[in-house]
Design an enzyme around this catalytic site. Structure first.
Site, PDB file in Angstrom:
ATOM      1  N   LYS A 189      28.717  27.882  76.599  1.00  0.00           N
ATOM      2  CA  LYS A 189      30.960  28.222  76.713  1.00  0.00           C
ATOM      3  C   LYS A 189      31.122  28.372  75.688  1.00  0.00           C
ATOM      4  CE  LYS A 189      32.148  25.084  80.007  1.00  0.00           C
ATOM      5  NZ  LYS A 189      30.683  23.571  80.231  1.00  0.00           N
ATOM      6  N   SER A 385      22.539  39.264  75.609  1.00  0.00           N
ATOM      7  CA  SER A 385      23.552  39.761  77.133  1.00  0.00           C
ATOM      8  C   SER A 385      23.006  41.355  77.533  1.00  0.00           C
ATOM      9  CB  SER A 385      25.028  39.640  76.049  1.00  0.00           C
ATOM     10  OG  SER A 385      25.834  39.061  77.351  1.00  0.00           O
TER      11      SER A 385
END
Length: 586
Positions: A189, A385
């Site tokens: 996270k 990403s």
């Protein structure tokens, strides 16, 4: 009134005429004056490697020539610099390269490419010399390739290993009433952890430690080879700060000479056999590169490899040299696959990610293109990403050892001021015709139904992301999911887990693309050609673009970068597939 109107019209007409006249002079000067400013390269010359003006792999080309004339860049990208160093290897007029007080904005993977090019240059028997008043770790990494390294007697060297610092805002949110509503998927996270916790989780510490150690290992491996010092010894030097003074740096063989700049120049004169009372000939790497670009501008082989540069954060729209937009990238892929001269395509990516929708649109265009021609990806500093999303379905993927990639994850952050507004006496009421009619408002507590619907969207994009990676990398969903969830990897780690195919630079990727296309005789053609409108042109003229330069001058480059980060945050719209943090290694 008619007379006054005629006067005003005449004044406006004269102003426009003068403006166009001045613009015309600039255009003529730009078109015909470029080569004369550079001049010819003299015999027995040394290239001065100053990379302070170089930031991007690709300097960009524009459909409108006016935009090119008034662009604030120098028209030279790092890929051009690499090609110039390669050309200098066989240029009889060039005897060596001098790295003199070089302070660049290049990332670690870019520095690696320059370093490799200099290593290759040395194979010709020509010299590479380096001098600095001070060395940062990143600059020393590049300079360590030199035959001889000089350091100023009162200078210093930063050689102590790598670290990362992350700020946490959970307590601040509770005290101020400004809360960041987080909607995310993933075990790691780190993208949103600063808003949820007041300290680093074990999972986050694990991935950052592994990342830094991997980058550091690649750095000292290269330094150890060039300086003939073991990696173990280099770690001892870093751990004990044993190179903190010039004398200590020389003692531990990180530099060869502790001397002043004039002594450095005298040493180069001796190598060139130039008399002490004479100056040796120099040419800057930017000027040398420009000359080569002008000389080779119209030389193209029958077979071509398209190199499409995708650099910067991924946003929607046209894009430019420092942002990736679906407009320019999709158009470039379409043009390259339709052009019969172009036999294969290299997609050069240097991006931490960004807008998830734009990433998917580009991924789709790559998917369509590779059905027609081979597509090879070359990763720069980052391909993380969304940056990895647009790479994952290529025929082959190349990365540097210290490229930062992976970060296969999706998240959304919504600022909420409802607690703050309540504290200061502001009450917000909503009226609606249907249950889900209101858009998200930062002034009322987040609606759980809205949150659930948004999470559903995040989960859908994550599953699509992982599925596309699995398809492109020939892995199962479970295999990708186990190394995804936002986890960040270096290129060397990514090779081990199957996210990339080979370790190599842009030229390696171009050679691989040529092999896939079964061609040996080829030239490269760079994309995108950006389409800019008249508003963009006005922003480029000298008296129209002083704001950024003035701010940089007043507050400094480092503080200006912080402002740029805030602007990028403001520009982010929709669900993001972006690397969780920025890494600045020095």
């Amino acid at each position: 009134m008619k007379f006054l109107g005629n006067v005003v019209a005449t004044i406006v007409g004269l102003f426009i005429f003068c403006l166009l006249f001045i613009l015309g002079i600039f255009l003529i000067a730009g078109v015909f004056g470029g080569e004369s400013e550079i001049g010819s390269i003299e015999k027995n010359s040394v290239i001065e490697l100053d990379l302070s003006e170089i930031e991007y792999d690709y300097a960009g080309k524009y459909k409108d020539p006016w935009v090119s004339i008034f662009s604030d860049d120098n028209g030279v990208g790092l890929s051009d610099i690499i090609d110039a160093i390669e050309a200098a290897k066989t240029d009889d007029k060039i005897k060596g390269i001098s790295i003199l007080n070089n302070h660049s904005n290049l990332g670690m993977a870019q520095s690696k490419e320059v370093r490799d090019a200099l290593e290759n240059f040395k194979e010709s028997g020509k010299f590479v010399m380096a001098y600095a008043d001070t060395y940062s770790q990143k600059e020393y990494y590049l300079n360590s390739v030199a035959n001889k390294i000089y350091l100023n007697p009162v200078g210093d060297m930063d050689f102590k290993g790598l670290s990362s610092e992350i700020m946490f805002f959970k307590d601040l949110q509770e005290k101020t009433g400004v809360k960041m509503e987080v909607i995310r998927h993933g075990k790691y996270k780190s993208a949103v952890e600063p808003f949820l916790e007041n300290k680093m989780s074990d999972a986050n510490r694990e991935q950052i430690t592994a990342l830094l150690q991997s980058v550091w290992n690649s750095v000292i491996t290269d330094i150890a080879k060039s300086r003939n010092i073991s990696a173990t010894k280099l770690n001892e030097i870093a751990n004990g700060l044993l190179a903190r003074t010039p004398a200590m740096a020389k003692q531990h063989k990180l530099v060869d000479f502790v001397a002043y700049e004039d002594q450095y120049h005298e040493a180069i004169k001796k190598l060139l056999q130039v008399k002490e009372d004479k100056e040796y000939k120099t040419i800057s790497i930017v000027d040398y590169t420009r000359k080569l670009l002008l000389d080779n501008e119209f030389i193209q082989a029958d077979n071509q490899i398209a190199v499409i540069y995708a650099q910067g954060e991924i946003q929607s729209g046209e894009g430019d040299v420092n942002t990736i937009g679906e407009g320019s990238i999709k158009r470039s892929l379409k043009e390259a696959r339709k052009d019969k001269k172009i036999k294969a395509i290299v997609l050069r990516i240097d991006s931490p990610g960004g807008n998830a929708l734009t990433s998917d649109l580009i991924w789709r265009e790559v998917e369509l293109t590779k059905k027609v021609k081979p597509v090879v990806v070359s990763m720069g500093n980052y391909a993380a990403s969304g940056g990895y999303y647009i790479a994952c379905n290529a025929n082959q993927i190349f990365a540097e050892k210290n490229t930062i990639t992976g970060s296969i994850g999706v998240f959304g952050i919504l600022p909420n001021f409802s607690q703050l507004t309540s504290k200061i006496g502001i009450n917000v009421e909503q009226v609606k015709t249907h249950e889900n009619a209101p858009n998200y408002s930062p002034f009322v507590p987040i609606d759980e139904n809205f949150k659930a619907v948004t999470l559903e969207s995040v989960e859908h994009i994550y599953k699509t992301f992982v599925t596309n990676v699995a398809q492109g990398r020939k892995m199962t969903f479970a295999q990708v999911d186990s190394i995804a969830q936002g986890r960040v990897w270096t290129g060397s780690e990514a090779l081990k887990i199957g996210l990339v195919d080979k370790i190599g630079n842009l030229n390696d990727a171009i050679k691989a693309a040529a092999q896939l296309a079964k061609t040996n005789d080829y030239s490269t053609k760079n994309f995108p050609v950006y389409e800019k409108n008249f508003d963009d042109l006005l922003a480029k003229i000298p008296f129209g673009q002083t704001k950024a330069a003035l701010i940089k001058e007043e507050i400094g480059i480092e503080n200006y970068k912080i402002i740029e980060q805030v602007k990028r945050l403001q520009a982010r719209k929709g669900i993001q597939a972006i690397m969780p943090y920025e890494i600045d290694i020095r």
